[in-house]
Design a protein around this motif. Sequence first.
Motif, mmCIF file in Angstrom:
data_model
loop_
_atom_site.group_PDB
_atom_site.id
_atom_site.type_symbol
_atom_site.label_atom_id
_atom_site.label_comp_id
_atom_site.label_asym_id
_atom_site.label_seq_id
_atom_site.Cartn_x
_atom_site.Cartn_y
_atom_site.Cartn_z
ATOM 1 N N VAL A 288 0.859 -1.190 0.000
ATOM 2 C CA VAL A 288 0.000 0.000 0.000
ATOM 3 C C VAL A 288 0.893 1.237 0.000
ATOM 4 O O VAL A 288 1.714 1.409 0.908
ATOM 5 N N VAL A 289 0.744 2.081 -1.019
ATOM 6 C CA VAL A 289 1.542 3.305 -1.119
ATOM 7 C C VAL A 289 0.620 4.506 -1.239
ATOM 8 O O VAL A 289 -0.583 4.376 -1.469
ATOM 9 N N ALA A 290 1.200 5.697 -1.090
ATOM 10 C CA ALA A 290 0.393 6.920 -1.018
ATOM 11 C C ALA A 290 -0.169 7.359 -2.363
ATOM 12 O O ALA A 290 -1.184 8.036 -2.421
ATOM 13 N N TYR A 291 0.487 6.964 -3.443
ATOM 14 C CA TYR A 291 0.087 7.407 -4.786
ATOM 15 C C TYR A 291 -0.907 6.402 -5.356
ATOM 16 O O TYR A 291 -0.542 5.278 -5.682
ATOM 17 N N PRO A 292 -2.186 6.774 -5.508
ATOM 18 C CA PRO A 292 -3.191 5.815 -5.989
ATOM 19 C C PRO A 292 -2.851 5.256 -7.366
ATOM 20 O O PRO A 292 -2.320 5.966 -8.232
ATOM 21 N N GLY A 293 -3.169 3.978 -7.551
ATOM 22 C CA GLY A 293 -2.987 3.344 -8.845
ATOM 23 C C GLY A 293 -1.585 2.852 -9.129
ATOM 24 O O GLY A 293 -1.340 2.232 -10.169
ATOM 25 N N VAL A 294 -0.648 3.118 -8.224
ATOM 26 C CA VAL A 294 0.748 2.716 -8.436
ATOM 27 C C VAL A 294 1.008 1.294 -7.959
ATOM 28 O O VAL A 294 1.718 0.524 -8.606
ATOM 29 N N ALA A 295 0.430 0.932 -6.813
ATOM 30 C CA ALA A 295 0.786 -0.313 -6.144
ATOM 31 C C ALA A 295 0.435 -1.545 -6.974
ATOM 32 O O ALA A 295 -0.686 -1.688 -7.458
ATOM 33 N N LYS A 296 1.415 -2.408 -7.113
ATOM 34 C CA LYS A 296 1.204 -3.722 -7.715
ATOM 35 C C LYS A 296 1.343 -4.755 -6.607
ATOM 36 O O LYS A 296 1.941 -4.489 -5.564
ATOM 37 N N ALA A 297 0.769 -5.932 -6.821
ATOM 38 C CA ALA A 297 0.809 -6.976 -5.796
ATOM 39 C C ALA A 297 2.247 -7.310 -5.437
ATOM 40 O O ALA A 297 3.129 -7.373 -6.299
ATOM 41 N N VAL A 298 2.483 -7.498 -4.156
ATOM 42 C CA VAL A 298 3.796 -7.894 -3.652
ATOM 43 C C VAL A 298 3.773 -9.392 -3.402
ATOM 44 O O VAL A 298 2.811 -9.924 -2.832
ATOM 45 N N GLU A 299 4.816 -10.080 -3.829
ATOM 46 C CA GLU A 299 4.872 -11.534 -3.685
ATOM 47 C C GLU A 299 4.634 -11.957 -2.232
ATOM 48 O O GLU A 299 5.172 -11.353 -1.301
ATOM 49 N N HIS A 300 3.795 -12.964 -2.059
ATOM 50 C CA HIS A 300 3.441 -13.563 -0.763
ATOM 51 C C HIS A 300 2.446 -12.735 0.054
ATOM 52 O O HIS A 300 2.107 -13.122 1.177
ATOM 53 N N LEU A 301 1.987 -11.606 -0.489
ATOM 54 C CA LEU A 301 1.009 -10.797 0.232
ATOM 55 C C LEU A 301 -0.298 -10.761 -0.539
ATOM 56 O O LEU A 301 -0.295 -10.751 -1.776
ATOM 57 N N PRO A 302 -1.442 -10.732 0.163
ATOM 58 C CA PRO A 302 -2.734 -10.679 -0.531
ATOM 59 C C PRO A 302 -2.909 -9.354 -1.263
ATOM 60 O O PRO A 302 -2.315 -8.336 -0.891
ATOM 61 N N SER A 303 -3.722 -9.367 -2.284
ATOM 62 C CA SER A 303 -3.922 -8.163 -3.093
ATOM 63 C C SER A 303 -4.873 -7.161 -2.434
ATOM 64 O O SER A 303 -4.984 -6.019 -2.887
ATOM 65 N N ASP A 304 -5.571 -7.588 -1.371
ATOM 66 C CA ASP A 304 -6.581 -6.724 -0.745
ATOM 67 C C ASP A 304 -6.156 -6.216 0.633
ATOM 68 O O ASP A 304 -6.995 -6.030 1.522
ATOM 69 N N ILE A 305 -4.855 -5.971 0.818
ATOM 70 C CA ILE A 305 -4.381 -5.527 2.133
ATOM 71 C C ILE A 305 -5.078 -4.239 2.568
ATOM 72 O O ILE A 305 -5.411 -4.064 3.751
ATOM 73 N N ALA A 306 -5.313 -3.326 1.638
ATOM 74 C CA ALA A 306 -5.956 -2.052 2.000
ATOM 75 C C ALA A 306 -7.301 -2.282 2.683
ATOM 76 O O ALA A 306 -7.700 -1.511 3.572
ATOM 77 N N ALA A 307 -8.008 -3.351 2.308
ATOM 78 C CA ALA A 307 -9.311 -3.641 2.905
ATOM 79 C C ALA A 307 -9.184 -4.158 4.335
ATOM 80 O O ALA A 307 -10.157 -4.143 5.100
ATOM 81 N N LYS A 308 -7.998 -4.605 4.714
ATOM 82 C CA LYS A 308 -7.777 -5.132 6.058
ATOM 83 C C LYS A 308 -7.363 -4.035 7.046
ATOM 84 O O LYS A 308 -7.318 -4.259 8.248
ATOM 85 N N MET A 309 -7.059 -2.842 6.547
ATOM 86 C CA MET A 309 -6.598 -1.739 7.375
ATOM 87 C C MET A 309 -7.774 -1.059 8.080
ATOM 88 O O MET A 309 -8.768 -0.722 7.450
ATOM 89 N N ILE A 310 -7.658 -0.863 9.380
ATOM 90 C CA ILE A 310 -8.715 -0.200 10.134
ATOM 91 C C ILE A 310 -8.763 1.293 9.780
ATOM 92 O O ILE A 310 -7.810 1.836 9.201
ATOM 93 N N ASP A 311 -9.868 1.951 10.131
ATOM 94 C CA ASP A 311 -9.921 3.415 10.036
ATOM 95 C C ASP A 311 -9.008 3.959 11.130
ATOM 96 O O ASP A 311 -9.271 3.760 12.323
ATOM 97 N N ASN A 312 -7.936 4.600 10.716
ATOM 98 C CA ASN A 312 -6.894 4.990 11.663
ATOM 99 C C ASN A 312 -6.922 6.497 11.895
ATOM 100 O O ASN A 312 -6.795 7.278 10.954
ATOM 101 N N ASP A 313 -7.096 6.889 13.162
ATOM 102 C CA ASP A 313 -7.101 8.302 13.526
ATOM 103 C C ASP A 313 -5.707 8.670 14.034
ATOM 104 O O ASP A 313 -5.385 8.497 15.207
ATOM 105 N N PHE A 314 -4.867 9.176 13.125
ATOM 106 C CA PHE A 314 -3.494 9.518 13.491
ATOM 107 C C PHE A 314 -3.446 10.579 14.583
ATOM 108 O O PHE A 314 -2.590 10.539 15.469
ATOM 109 N N GLU A 315 -4.361 11.549 14.507
ATOM 110 C CA GLU A 315 -4.380 12.627 15.496
ATOM 111 C C GLU A 315 -4.640 12.065 16.894
ATOM 112 O O GLU A 315 -3.972 12.426 17.863
#
Length: 340
Positions: A288-315
């Motif tokens: 998962v990278v900051a620039y949309p549309g850039v990320a390609k699948a990384v070997e040994h990792l699922p393609s839907d990692i972004a869907a596994k990320m919680i809503d994160n409140d950095f503040e």
Amino acid sequence: MNRHMFFMLAGAMSVALPTIASAQTELTVYTAVEAVDLDRYKATFEKAHPDITINWVRDSTGVMTAKLLAEKDNPQADVVWGLAATSLLLLKTEGMLEAYAPKGVEALDKKFVDRDTPPSWVGMDAYVAALCYNTVEAAKLGLTPPKTWEDLTKPEYKGHVVMPNPSSSGTGFLDVSGWMQMWGEEKAWSFMDKLHENISAYTHSGSKPCKMAGAGEAVIGVSFEFPGAKAKSAGAPIDIIFPTEGSGWEAEATAIIAGTANLEAAKTLVDWSVTKEANEMYNAGYAVVAYPGVAKAVEHLPSDIAAKMIDNDFEWAANNRATILKEWQKRYDAKSEPKS
């Protein structure tokens, strides 16, 4: 050539030479990026900008954050490139960052950019909480793989779990912060009390638990996806597990230190850090990278990692960091590895 003209030329050269030498700008860049990546980032940036040299100063997130805070009144860094966004938010509240909107920042996913205009930090990529599970060692012990965070508290895993110390590791803090944001503080502390019973050690590196699992020194390493994929590519007998409740995550981010004497060069580096080219380099390890549309699948990792990320409140995480770490240390620090 007469003597008078010779000495005039010699004098002119003696003035010109220091000017030529000073055209090379050296940037002191603090980072918590995995050391394996630093050489290629440096080489690629310096090839595009041969008048700027990067001098890295690297340590784990917690150590680097503490170092920056200790240097508040006498900053030693020009740029921070690849530190947790929550750490940069902490520096922001201390007035330590130079707000700057790099060229092209509008192309980035908004969750990777500081909310203020201009932003004080911009993100690079996300590292996402994951479990590294040694299938060989688990089979020897008759263990079954965990599916959830709660599974880690089962008696069968007693002494077989390693995780990072959140005081020294950004990965450790994103775990704790993630649990609190998913469940609320009361349930999260209750979970950590039970998890503590199964922990064999808290490490001071976020990637070390995964490396330990890969080497058979632990069955389960609470870590993040990047070292898991790297260890698996190297032949380690591990599965990379994303617990079903969701995964906490953190953004590696970049900022300029306020008061730097090399502001223009610092801006050039931050401009480059948000480019498509830079994000393609981040994608070599991070799914998962900051620039949309850039990320390609990384070997040994699922393609839907972004869907596994919680809503994160950095503040929220940044504002509560000190309180959380103080309580965590009081409860669990006795099992932390000695600091080297």
